[in-house]
Design a protein around this motif. Sequence first.
Motif, PDB file in Angstrom:
ATOM      1  N   GLU A  82       0.770  -1.295  -0.075  1.00  0.00           N
ATOM      2  CA  GLU A  82       0.169  -0.027  -0.099  1.00  0.00           C
ATOM      3  C   GLU A  82       0.846   1.300  -0.063  1.00  0.00           C
ATOM      4  O   GLU A  82       2.018   1.368   0.747  1.00  0.00           O
ATOM      5  CB  GLU A  82      -0.900  -0.124   1.107  1.00  0.00           C
ATOM      6  CG  GLU A  82      -1.934  -0.827   1.083  1.00  0.00           C
ATOM      7  CD  GLU A  82      -2.799  -1.053   2.438  1.00  0.00           C
ATOM      8  OE1 GLU A  82      -2.639  -0.113   3.183  1.00  0.00           O
ATOM      9  OE2 GLU A  82      -3.836  -1.972   2.553  1.00  0.00           O
ATOM     10  N   PRO A  83       0.457   2.161  -0.735  1.00  0.00           N
ATOM     11  CA  PRO A  83       1.183   3.394  -0.726  1.00  0.00           C
ATOM     12  C   PRO A  83       1.514   3.970   0.594  1.00  0.00           C
ATOM     13  O   PRO A  83       2.688   4.466   0.841  1.00  0.00           O
ATOM     14  CB  PRO A  83       0.373   4.337  -1.698  1.00  0.00           C
ATOM     15  CG  PRO A  83      -0.398   3.543  -2.185  1.00  0.00           C
ATOM     16  CD  PRO A  83      -0.751   2.193  -1.516  1.00  0.00           C
ATOM     17  N   GLN A  84       0.782   3.953   1.292  1.00  0.00           N
ATOM     18  CA  GLN A  84       1.023   4.790   2.735  1.00  0.00           C
ATOM     19  C   GLN A  84       1.779   3.969   3.656  1.00  0.00           C
ATOM     20  O   GLN A  84       2.028   4.632   4.698  1.00  0.00           O
ATOM     21  CB  GLN A  84      -0.302   5.241   3.372  1.00  0.00           C
ATOM     22  CG  GLN A  84      -1.152   4.066   3.617  1.00  0.00           C
ATOM     23  CD  GLN A  84      -2.227   3.942   2.620  1.00  0.00           C
ATOM     24  OE1 GLN A  84      -1.960   3.904   1.421  1.00  0.00           O
ATOM     25  NE2 GLN A  84      -3.278   3.345   2.992  1.00  0.00           N
ATOM     26  N   TRP A  85       1.863   2.599   3.404  1.00  0.00           N
ATOM     27  CA  TRP A  85       2.807   1.781   4.286  1.00  0.00           C
ATOM     28  C   TRP A  85       3.866   1.413   3.904  1.00  0.00           C
ATOM     29  O   TRP A  85       4.813   1.075   4.445  1.00  0.00           O
ATOM     30  CB  TRP A  85       1.692   0.520   4.619  1.00  0.00           C
ATOM     31  CG  TRP A  85       0.535   0.832   5.629  1.00  0.00           C
ATOM     32  CD1 TRP A  85      -0.548   1.311   5.460  1.00  0.00           C
ATOM     33  CD2 TRP A  85       0.751   0.853   7.034  1.00  0.00           C
ATOM     34  NE1 TRP A  85      -1.313   1.454   6.726  1.00  0.00           N
ATOM     35  CE2 TRP A  85      -0.544   1.326   7.681  1.00  0.00           C
ATOM     36  CE3 TRP A  85       1.747   0.638   7.985  1.00  0.00           C
ATOM     37  CZ2 TRP A  85      -0.688   1.521   9.008  1.00  0.00           C
ATOM     38  CZ3 TRP A  85       1.591   0.711   9.276  1.00  0.00           C
ATOM     39  CH2 TRP A  85       0.209   1.296   9.748  1.00  0.00           C
ATOM     40  N   GLY A  86       3.973   0.809   2.830  1.00  0.00           N
ATOM     41  CA  GLY A  86       5.152  -0.218   2.289  1.00  0.00           C
ATOM     42  C   GLY A  86       6.136   0.739   1.732  1.00  0.00           C
ATOM     43  O   GLY A  86       6.364   1.925   1.659  1.00  0.00           O
ATOM     44  N   ASP A  87       7.150   0.116   1.158  1.00  0.00           N
ATOM     45  CA  ASP A  87       8.174   0.743   0.390  1.00  0.00           C
ATOM     46  C   ASP A  87       8.194   0.346  -1.312  1.00  0.00           C
ATOM     47  O   ASP A  87       7.640  -0.802  -1.543  1.00  0.00           O
ATOM     48  CB  ASP A  87       9.558   0.293   1.036  1.00  0.00           C
ATOM     49  CG  ASP A  87       9.646  -1.181   1.048  1.00  0.00           C
ATOM     50  OD1 ASP A  87       9.825  -1.656  -0.030  1.00  0.00           O
ATOM     51  OD2 ASP A  87       9.661  -1.689   2.121  1.00  0.00           O
ATOM     52  N   ASN A  88       8.801   1.020  -2.004  1.00  0.00           N
ATOM     53  CA  ASN A  88       8.831   0.663  -3.481  1.00  0.00           C
ATOM     54  C   ASN A  88       9.575  -0.470  -3.915  1.00  0.00           C
ATOM     55  O   ASN A  88       9.107  -1.384  -4.646  1.00  0.00           O
ATOM     56  CB  ASN A  88       9.676   1.768  -4.298  1.00  0.00           C
ATOM     57  CG  ASN A  88       8.677   2.961  -4.123  1.00  0.00           C
ATOM     58  OD1 ASN A  88       7.611   2.975  -4.347  1.00  0.00           O
ATOM     59  ND2 ASN A  88       9.428   4.185  -4.472  1.00  0.00           N
ATOM     60  N   ILE A  89      10.537  -1.001  -2.811  1.00  0.00           N
ATOM     61  CA  ILE A  89      11.216  -2.110  -3.007  1.00  0.00           C
ATOM     62  C   ILE A  89      10.288  -3.385  -2.880  1.00  0.00           C
ATOM     63  O   ILE A  89      10.202  -4.280  -3.981  1.00  0.00           O
ATOM     64  CB  ILE A  89      12.545  -2.514  -2.055  1.00  0.00           C
ATOM     65  CG1 ILE A  89      13.291  -1.239  -2.497  1.00  0.00           C
ATOM     66  CG2 ILE A  89      12.867  -3.834  -2.278  1.00  0.00           C
ATOM     67  CD1 ILE A  89      14.476  -1.452  -1.379  1.00  0.00           C
ATOM     68  N   SER A  90       9.601  -3.497  -1.871  1.00  0.00           N
ATOM     69  CA  SER A  90       8.396  -4.311  -1.822  1.00  0.00           C
ATOM     70  C   SER A  90       7.455  -4.413  -2.649  1.00  0.00           C
ATOM     71  O   SER A  90       7.043  -5.646  -3.069  1.00  0.00           O
ATOM     72  CB  SER A  90       7.995  -4.260  -0.456  1.00  0.00           C
ATOM     73  OG  SER A  90       8.884  -4.711   0.593  1.00  0.00           O
ATOM     74  N   ARG A  91       6.878  -3.305  -3.129  1.00  0.00           N
ATOM     75  CA  ARG A  91       5.696  -3.002  -4.228  1.00  0.00           C
ATOM     76  C   ARG A  91       6.294  -3.659  -5.531  1.00  0.00           C
ATOM     77  O   ARG A  91       5.416  -4.523  -6.033  1.00  0.00           O
ATOM     78  CB  ARG A  91       5.520  -1.483  -4.126  1.00  0.00           C
ATOM     79  CG  ARG A  91       4.148  -1.376  -3.992  1.00  0.00           C
ATOM     80  CD  ARG A  91       3.484   0.055  -4.158  1.00  0.00           C
ATOM     81  NE  ARG A  91       4.679   1.146  -3.602  1.00  0.00           N
ATOM     82  CZ  ARG A  91       4.802   1.423  -2.358  1.00  0.00           C
ATOM     83  NH1 ARG A  91       4.026   1.082  -1.597  1.00  0.00           N
ATOM     84  NH2 ARG A  91       5.556   2.379  -1.805  1.00  0.00           N
ATOM     85  N   ASN A  92       7.762  -3.413  -5.843  1.00  0.00           N
ATOM     86  CA  ASN A  92       8.039  -3.750  -7.202  1.00  0.00           C
ATOM     87  C   ASN A  92       8.110  -5.264  -7.201  1.00  0.00           C
ATOM     88  O   ASN A  92       7.892  -5.989  -8.076  1.00  0.00           O
ATOM     89  CB  ASN A  92       9.359  -3.028  -7.527  1.00  0.00           C
ATOM     90  CG  ASN A  92       9.451  -1.693  -7.797  1.00  0.00           C
ATOM     91  OD1 ASN A  92       8.103  -1.304  -8.050  1.00  0.00           O
ATOM     92  ND2 ASN A  92      10.234  -1.011  -7.560  1.00  0.00           N
TER      93      ASN A  92
END
Length: 99
Positions: A82-92
């Motif tokens: 989620e944009p407000q919780w996570g980080d871009n590394i995990s999102r990607n």
Amino acid sequence: MSLYRRFPAKSYEEVSRILTNSGHGGILNHIRKTERGYILHKPIEQVSPLPTYQFAIACALASLGNIELAEDIYPNGERIIEPQWGDNISRNLAYEFLG
């Protein structure tokens, strides 16, 4: 529905490629195959305290067919992307495993 349950099954080689391309290739050193499927060599607490690393391990295990262990290792997979919780590394990484 759990994020991990949305991951399509992938071969060990596909998982290896995704992890290597994302800079997480070392994760496979913690995973082994048994007659019951892929598991961790030792408890997650002994592997890493880092949420991003734990999430990457959970993604790998889920894609290799061990969704239950993935959910035990990092139960809030939905939150880390989620944009407000996570980080871009995990999102990607999640998007790579979802693809």
